[in-house]
Design a protein around this motif. Structure first.
Motif, PDB file in Angstrom:
ATOM      1  N   ILE A   1       0.973  -1.271   0.047  1.00  0.00           N
ATOM      2  CA  ILE A   1       0.314   0.161   0.403  1.00  0.00           C
ATOM      3  C   ILE A   1       1.086   1.526  -0.160  1.00  0.00           C
ATOM      4  CG2 ILE A   1      -1.442   1.795   0.874  1.00  0.00           C
ATOM      5  CD1 ILE A   1      -2.903  -1.241   2.012  1.00  0.00           C
ATOM      6  N   PHE A   2       1.760   1.202   0.644  1.00  0.00           N
ATOM      7  CA  PHE A   2       2.773   2.014   1.082  1.00  0.00           C
ATOM      8  C   PHE A   2       3.422   2.344   0.128  1.00  0.00           C
ATOM      9  CE2 PHE A   2       1.379   1.759   5.619  1.00  0.00           C
ATOM     10  CZ  PHE A   2       0.675   3.043   5.606  1.00  0.00           C
ATOM     11  N   GLY A   3       4.195   1.895  -1.051  1.00  0.00           N
ATOM     12  CA  GLY A   3       5.164   1.900  -2.042  1.00  0.00           C
ATOM     13  C   GLY A   3       4.795   2.688  -2.759  1.00  0.00           C
ATOM     14  N   ASP A   4       3.550   3.204  -3.643  1.00  0.00           N
ATOM     15  CA  ASP A   4       3.318   3.765  -4.551  1.00  0.00           C
ATOM     16  C   ASP A   4       2.724   5.207  -3.630  1.00  0.00           C
ATOM     17  OD1 ASP A   4       3.232   1.756  -6.175  1.00  0.00           O
ATOM     18  OD2 ASP A   4       1.535   0.774  -6.257  1.00  0.00           O
ATOM     19  N   SER A   5       2.215   5.992  -4.735  1.00  0.00           N
ATOM     20  CA  SER A   5       1.391   7.463  -4.266  1.00  0.00           C
ATOM     21  C   SER A   5      -0.210   7.052  -4.328  1.00  0.00           C
ATOM     22  CB  SER A   5       1.447   8.364  -5.362  1.00  0.00           C
ATOM     23  OG  SER A   5       1.254   8.285  -6.485  1.00  0.00           O
ATOM     24  N   LEU A   6      -0.805   7.854  -3.143  1.00  0.00           N
ATOM     25  CA  LEU A   6      -2.049   7.532  -3.902  1.00  0.00           C
ATOM     26  C   LEU A   6      -2.217   8.406  -5.201  1.00  0.00           C
ATOM     27  CD1 LEU A   6      -3.131   9.206  -0.085  1.00  0.00           C
ATOM     28  CD2 LEU A   6      -3.260   7.314  -0.982  1.00  0.00           C
ATOM     29  N   LEU A   7      -2.035   9.020  -6.210  1.00  0.00           N
ATOM     30  CA  LEU A   7      -2.223   9.741  -6.827  1.00  0.00           C
ATOM     31  C   LEU A   7      -2.372   8.693  -7.692  1.00  0.00           C
ATOM     32  CD1 LEU A   7      -1.351  13.609  -7.514  1.00  0.00           C
ATOM     33  CD2 LEU A   7      -3.740  12.155  -6.977  1.00  0.00           C
ATOM     34  N   LYS A   8      -1.383   7.513  -8.127  1.00  0.00           N
ATOM     35  CA  LYS A   8      -1.010   6.885  -8.176  1.00  0.00           C
ATOM     36  C   LYS A   8      -1.800   5.579  -8.086  1.00  0.00           C
ATOM     37  CE  LYS A   8       2.512   3.185  -9.975  1.00  0.00           C
ATOM     38  NZ  LYS A   8       4.178   2.562 -10.155  1.00  0.00           N
ATOM     39  N   ARG A   9      -1.921   5.311  -6.808  1.00  0.00           N
ATOM     40  CA  ARG A   9      -3.063   4.091  -6.727  1.00  0.00           C
ATOM     41  C   ARG A   9      -4.237   3.956  -7.204  1.00  0.00           C
ATOM     42  NH1 ARG A   9      -3.271   3.473  -0.763  1.00  0.00           N
ATOM     43  NH2 ARG A   9      -4.303   1.744  -1.494  1.00  0.00           N
ATOM     44  N   ALA A  10      -4.873   5.608  -7.105  1.00  0.00           N
ATOM     45  CA  ALA A  10      -6.396   6.265  -7.419  1.00  0.00           C
ATOM     46  C   ALA A  10      -6.184   6.237  -8.878  1.00  0.00           C
ATOM     47  CB  ALA A  10      -6.534   7.388  -7.129  1.00  0.00           C
ATOM     48  N   GLY A  11      -4.594   6.040  -9.995  1.00  0.00           N
ATOM     49  CA  GLY A  11      -5.317   6.347 -11.020  1.00  0.00           C
ATOM     50  C   GLY A  11      -5.644   7.360 -12.022  1.00  0.00           C
ATOM     51  N   LEU A  12      -4.927   8.173 -10.937  1.00  0.00           N
ATOM     52  CA  LEU A  12      -4.621   9.738 -11.486  1.00  0.00           C
ATOM     53  C   LEU A  12      -3.088  10.417 -12.110  1.00  0.00           C
ATOM     54  CD1 LEU A  12      -7.577  10.775  -8.891  1.00  0.00           C
ATOM     55  CD2 LEU A  12      -7.595  10.870 -11.538  1.00  0.00           C
ATOM     56  N   GLU A  13      -2.947   9.334 -11.339  1.00  0.00           N
ATOM     57  CA  GLU A  13      -0.857  10.001 -11.461  1.00  0.00           C
ATOM     58  C   GLU A  13      -0.572   9.837 -13.100  1.00  0.00           C
ATOM     59  OE1 GLU A  13       2.768   9.297  -9.014  1.00  0.00           O
ATOM     60  OE2 GLU A  13       2.516   7.542 -11.106  1.00  0.00           O
TER      61      GLU A  13
END
Length: 163
Positions: free
Chosen positions: A126-138
Motif C-alpha cells: 500500500i505504501f509503495g505507491d503514491s495515492l495519485l498512482k493508486r487512484a489512477g490519477l498520476e
C-alpha cells in the motif's frame, strides 16, 4: 449421554477453515496458520496437477484473516477471477490455483479477528505507491525531444583543395 459440542471440539483436531473444491471433491481442512500449497510432497497441501508449481502459493493468517501469496508460480493465483500476488481472502471467496478453483470458508473471530477487516493488500504494498498512482490519477511525464542547440555556431565547411 453424548458430550456437549464444546467438549467434542476440544478433543477434535483444531482447524482454521476449509478449502472446498468447486465442481466437487473432498474439502481440505486448513490445519495450520501457515500453509504451503504446491505439487511437491513436502508442501502442506499437495495438489498433484501438472499446471501447479512445486511451491505455488502460501496461505497465512494475519490479524484473524487468511491471506494468499503467490510464490512466483508459472500459472498464477486468482481471487474471485482477479490475478493477485498477495491478497486478503474473505470467507466465501474463490481461490484459483492455476486452473483449479476452491472456495475458502472460515470465521475471522475464531482466528483472532476483531473489528473491521484489514486492507486487502499488505501495508508494504500500500505504501509503495503514491495515492495519485493508486487512484489512477498520476500523469506520466513525457519528455520533449530536445532540438539541436540553435545558439551553437554552424560547422564550417571542410577546406577545399583550391585554397
Amino acid at each position: 449421554m453424548t458430550e456437549p459440542y464444546e467438549e467434542q471440539q476440544a478433543g477434535a483436531k483444531k482447524d482454521f477453515g476449509t478449502l472446498v473444491p468447486k465442481g466437487g471433491g473432498d474439502p481440505i481442512p486448513l490445519l495450520k496458520k501457515n500453509l504451503l500449497i504446491g505439487r511437491r510432497e513436502s508442501c502442506d497441501i499437495v495438489l498433484r496437477f501438472k499446471n501447479v508449481s512445486a511451491h505455488h502459493c502460501q496461505l497465512s493468517v494475519r490479524g484473524g484473516y487468511w491471506y494468499v501469496k503467490d510464490l512466483k508460480s508459472l500459472n498464477g493465483v486468482k481471487v474471485n477471477d482477479v490475478s493477485v500476488t498477495d491478497r486478503r481472502l474473505q470467507s466465501g471467496d474463490t481461490l484459483s490455483i492455476a486452473k483449479h478453483s476452491y472456495r475458502i470458508y472460515y470465521v475471522p473471530a475464531d482466528l483472532g479477528g476483531v473489528g473491521p477487516p484489514p486492507p486487502d493488500a499488505p501495508p508494504e504494498e500500500i505504501f509503495g505507491d503514491s495515492l495519485l498512482k493508486r487512484a489512477g490519477l498520476e500523469k506520466t511525464v513525457r519528455r520533449k525531444r530536445q532540438k539541436p542547440d540553435s545558439a551553437a555556431p554552424p560547422e564550417s565547411p571542410p577546406p577545399t583543395p583550391d585554397s
